[in-house]
Design an enzyme around this catalytic site. Structure first.
Site, PDB file in Angstrom:
ATOM      1  N   VAL A 181     -13.553  16.136 -35.394  1.00  0.00           N
ATOM      2  CA  VAL A 181     -14.078  14.848 -34.937  1.00  0.00           C
ATOM      3  C   VAL A 181     -15.596  14.906 -34.780  1.00  0.00           C
ATOM      4  CG1 VAL A 181     -14.027  13.135 -33.087  1.00  0.00           C
ATOM      5  CG2 VAL A 181     -11.919  14.269 -33.805  1.00  0.00           C
ATOM      6  N   ILE A 198      -7.885   2.872 -34.227  1.00  0.00           N
ATOM      7  CA  ILE A 198      -7.423   1.542 -33.835  1.00  0.00           C
ATOM      8  C   ILE A 198      -8.209   1.067 -32.620  1.00  0.00           C
ATOM      9  CG2 ILE A 198      -5.450   0.179 -33.067  1.00  0.00           C
ATOM     10  CD1 ILE A 198      -3.644   2.312 -34.328  1.00  0.00           C
ATOM     11  N   GLY A 249      -1.387  19.817 -42.045  1.00  0.00           N
ATOM     12  CA  GLY A 249      -2.387  19.640 -41.006  1.00  0.00           C
ATOM     13  C   GLY A 249      -2.099  18.498 -40.057  1.00  0.00           C
ATOM     14  N   GLU A 272       0.067  20.859 -35.196  1.00  0.00           N
ATOM     15  CA  GLU A 272      -0.551  22.132 -34.854  1.00  0.00           C
ATOM     16  C   GLU A 272       0.448  23.271 -35.029  1.00  0.00           C
ATOM     17  OE1 GLU A 272      -3.670  22.412 -34.101  1.00  0.00           O
ATOM     18  OE2 GLU A 272      -4.157  20.280 -33.864  1.00  0.00           O
ATOM     19  N   ASP A 315       1.585  14.323 -25.671  1.00  0.00           N
ATOM     20  CA  ASP A 315       0.424  13.584 -26.160  1.00  0.00           C
ATOM     21  C   ASP A 315       0.620  12.082 -25.951  1.00  0.00           C
ATOM     22  OD1 ASP A 315      -2.038  13.432 -28.167  1.00  0.00           O
ATOM     23  OD2 ASP A 315      -0.515  12.053 -28.935  1.00  0.00           O
ATOM     24  N   LYS A 349      -1.456   9.219 -23.485  1.00  0.00           N
ATOM     25  CA  LYS A 349      -2.017   7.976 -24.006  1.00  0.00           C
ATOM     26  C   LYS A 349      -1.449   6.745 -23.310  1.00  0.00           C
ATOM     27  CE  LYS A 349      -2.867  10.038 -28.555  1.00  0.00           C
ATOM     28  NZ  LYS A 349      -2.382  10.142 -29.949  1.00  0.00           N
ATOM     29  N   GLY A 357      -7.312  11.862 -37.069  1.00  0.00           N
ATOM     30  CA  GLY A 357      -8.097  12.316 -38.205  1.00  0.00           C
ATOM     31  C   GLY A 357      -9.577  12.162 -37.966  1.00  0.00           C
TER      32      GLY A 357
END
Length: 439
Positions: free
Chosen positions: A15, A135, A186, A189, A200, A204, A310
């Site tokens: 990133v 997004i 990819g 992980e 995760d 969020k 990504g």
């Protein structure tokens, strides 16, 4: 405010490299991108290959050197993890620097502490990249949808699990085989637990709930179930019954908060594999894409869809936050003026209801004997606990036994648990093979 807006970058991985690339190539982007200048970049290893070519004079192994550089106006944290990320964010705030972060884990657990520190220092902490990759969902919840009474936020907010579930549904592939492919591509992980166990997504949805409903929630109390135990047979049965299976994260209000009351707004949050009707807006979200459905009054339903992770999508969201801060700084001729909608501090208390009070529909699959009366006995146990059944179907009947699949109407988790306990005590029932949510 004259001159460039200085950006300090903590981390130059996937990133961070994407952010640096955008800042170094402002052509054909918004003119304000050209007003951003990358001043310092903190990396772990000066000799490691970089995803983007940078002047070596910009690099340092000391994050504090980035934060304390007087030419840095905005600190971008993209190193991930809880520490030292949390401490560095707080250090930047204390130095009078606004912060942009993609760190969902820190914000989900320490967001209130960070927001209070930022408010006291009169700086911003913006988090668009923490949920949904590219997004735009954070700023719409804080601003564009601010005139609405938000009732529910639900969505597919983990691309890894959505990729796995899509392959399982379309190809009949086994979970373990698809997970291995996801790791090789990819998408997952080497240790996929944060994705496949739902952690995760829970981070969020805790962040989205805080923004949608106006108060922080206890991340550790979010009921969370991932897809690692999901069997292909349930994906197949769901398909036969007119559903797809998605890992959904849901936050919804459970009741009204009385006017002028100090009582917290009761909320229900959960993450779990869920049957989604094929005509539902979320059913067609496939591959690594994410989608978030916001339901409110008077707007109705609004869905935000796109790539959820990504380098490109996440870097896009990071730079959008930097531009927000840069625009305010230039308009106010310097730091110190804070837009209350952009800052979006908590404005009322919220609390999570007891997990037993969560209401939803359920999909359950039982292993049973293939004998007369089994379906009636199972149905009777549900009926005695006031659990209304939408459908009950027997699959794969043979001398070895049968499988009974039940989809219920909406019911509390407490009632459902009581019914399941009674059913599993029936002599003709050998076990509960699957238990998923259902929209």
């Amino acid at each position: 405010m004259a001159g460039k807006v200085g950006v300090g970058l903590l981390g130059l991985g996937t990133v961070g490299g994407g952010v640096a690339s955008i800042l170094q190539n402002p052509s054909e982007r918004h003119p304000l991108v050209g007003e951003l200048e990358l001043i310092r970049v903190a990396v772990r290893d000066l000799n490691r290959p970089r995803p983007v070519a940078l002047d070596e004079s910009l690099l340092t192994t000391d994050p504090s050197a980035v934060i304390q550089d007087p030419a840095v106006d905005v600190v971008v944290e993209v190193i991930g993890g809880l520490e030292p990320a949390r401490s560095l964010i707080l250090q930047a705030i204390a130095a009078g620097k606004s912060v942009v972060t993609a760190n969902k884990a820190v914000i989900a657990r320490h967001g209130q502490e960070i927001a209070e520190a930022a408010a006291a220092a009169r700086v911003y902490v913006l988090i668009e990249a923490a949920v949904g990759g590219g997004i735009p969902i954070i700023e719409p919840l804080k601003q564009s949808l601010g005139g609405n009474r938000i009732n529910r936020v639900s969505g597919i907010i983990n691309g890894t699990t959505n990729y796995i579930l899509t392959r399982m549904a379309e190809e009949g592939a086994a979970y373990d085989a698809v997970l291995k492919d996801a790791q090789e591509l990819g998408y997952a992980e080497a240790d996929p637990a944060a994705d496949v166990d739902g952690l995760d997504a829970a981070d969020k949805i805790a962040i989205l709930a805080t923004l949608a409903f106006g108060g922080s929630v206890d991340r550790s109390a979010v009921p969370t179930d991932g897809i690692s135990g999901l069997q292909g047979v349930d994906v197949d049965y769901a398909n036969q019954l007119g559903y797809g299976v998605k890992l959904l994260a849901v936050a919804e209000r459970m009741a009204e908060r009385m006017p002028n009351s100090d009582d917290p707004l009761p909320l229900s949050l959960r993450v779990q594999p869920t049957l989604v009707p094929k005509d539902h807006p979320l059913a067609g979200v496939n591959g690594v894409n994410n989608a978030i459905l916001v339901e409110g009054d008077p707007i109705g339903r609004v869905m935000f869809y796109g790539p959820g992770a990504g380098a490109g999508p996440t870097a896009s969201a990071v730079v959008a936050d930097i531009l927000n801060i840069a625009g305010i700084r230039k308009a106010s001729d310097g730091p110190g003026k804070v837009d209350p909608l952009l800052a979006a501090s908590s404005w009322r208390p919220c609390s999570l209801v007891d997990s037993g009070d969560i209401r939803q529909r359920h999909y359950v699959r039982f292993k049973t004997k293939d004998a007369p009366g089994v379906i009636g006995n199972v149905g009777g146990c549900f009926g005695q606990r006031n659990v209304s059944i939408q459908s009950i179907v027997q699959f794969n009947a043979s001398d070895a036994g049968a499988e009974i699949v039940v989809i219920t109407h909406e019911v509390s988790q407490r009632q459902m648990n009581e019914a399941l306990e009674a059913i599993q005590a029936l002599p003709e029932v050998s076990g509960l093979a699957a238990h998923l949510g259902c929209l």
